[in-house]
Design a protein around this motif. Structure first.
Motif, PDB file in Angstrom:
ATOM      1  N   GLY A  55       0.841  -1.188   0.000  1.00  0.00           N
ATOM      2  CA  GLY A  55       0.000   0.000   0.000  1.00  0.00           C
ATOM      3  C   GLY A  55       0.872   1.232   0.000  1.00  0.00           C
ATOM      4  N   GLU A 109      -9.262  -3.505  -5.120  1.00  0.00           N
ATOM      5  CA  GLU A 109      -9.917  -2.215  -4.967  1.00  0.00           C
ATOM      6  C   GLU A 109      -9.328  -1.428  -3.802  1.00  0.00           C
ATOM      7  OE1 GLU A 109     -14.164  -2.461  -4.888  1.00  0.00           O
ATOM      8  OE2 GLU A 109     -14.198  -3.917  -6.521  1.00  0.00           O
ATOM      9  N   LYS A 110      -8.847  -2.138  -2.784  1.00  0.00           N
ATOM     10  CA  LYS A 110      -8.268  -1.491  -1.605  1.00  0.00           C
ATOM     11  C   LYS A 110      -6.813  -1.931  -1.457  1.00  0.00           C
ATOM     12  CE  LYS A 110     -11.434  -3.246   1.112  1.00  0.00           C
ATOM     13  NZ  LYS A 110     -12.201  -3.605   2.300  1.00  0.00           N
ATOM     14  N   PRO A 111      -5.967  -1.060  -0.890  1.00  0.00           N
ATOM     15  CA  PRO A 111      -4.583  -1.462  -0.647  1.00  0.00           C
ATOM     16  C   PRO A 111      -4.485  -2.414   0.545  1.00  0.00           C
ATOM     17  CG  PRO A 111      -4.958   0.744   0.205  1.00  0.00           C
ATOM     18  CD  PRO A 111      -6.221   0.326  -0.500  1.00  0.00           C
ATOM     19  N   TYR A 112      -3.330  -2.976   0.715  1.00  0.00           N
ATOM     20  CA  TYR A 112      -2.965  -3.824   1.862  1.00  0.00           C
ATOM     21  C   TYR A 112      -3.652  -5.184   1.883  1.00  0.00           C
ATOM     22  CZ  TYR A 112      -1.371   0.760   3.395  1.00  0.00           C
ATOM     23  OH  TYR A 112      -0.786   1.990   3.447  1.00  0.00           O
ATOM     24  N   GLU A 113      -4.248  -5.614   0.781  1.00  0.00           N
ATOM     25  CA  GLU A 113      -4.825  -6.956   0.722  1.00  0.00           C
ATOM     26  C   GLU A 113      -3.675  -7.957   0.626  1.00  0.00           C
ATOM     27  OE1 GLU A 113      -7.980  -8.019   0.944  1.00  0.00           O
ATOM     28  OE2 GLU A 113      -8.709  -5.974   1.210  1.00  0.00           O
TER      29      GLU A 113
END
Length: 127
Positions: free
Chosen positions: A44, A78-82
């Motif tokens: 991220g 769609e979101k960071p840090y996955e």
């Protein structure tokens, strides 16, 4: 007096040369410790971390080949840090105390991305 100045310059140059050689030897030693690691990678804006599957140790990640972040981005989150499952080739180095990586004792320097997947396999990594 002139001989004294030349001696001082010689000693300083000798010290600089010794320091440069020591750094080169240290870098070569770290690179000779290249191994394959398996774990979870999260990326991220402010974090690049790797958690080793076998014992849960966390490392800051330095992507020396600039391929890991690109591969992560291509997975389309769609979101960071996955977290994603990765198999990487690299070596462990001491973290730089002047950067964000100072929160981690060690840094995993990635030299090759072997596998990256959204699918986290069953076992120690799935916890």
């Amino acid at each position: 007096m002139r001989l004294f100045k030349q001696a001082i310059v010689f000693v300083v140059l000798l010290g600089v040369a010794a320091t440069a050689c020591n750094r080169t030897e240290k870098a070569e030693k770290e690179k000779s410790n290249v191994k394959i690691v398996k774990g979870l990678y999260s990326f991220g804006p402010e974090m690049k971390s790797f958690t080793l599957c076998e014992d849960g140790r966390e490392y800051w990640v330095a992507d020396s080949v600039k391929n890991l972040e690109l591969s992560y981005s291509k997975l389309g989150f769609e979101k960071p840090y996955e977290p994603v499952y990765v198999e990487l080739e690299g070596y462990i180095a001491k973290s730089d105390t002047a950067s964000v990586s100072a929160d981690f004792d060690s840094t995993l320097v990635v030299t090759k991305v072997i596998k990256i997947s959204k699918e986290i396999p069953d076992g120690p990594c799935s916890q």
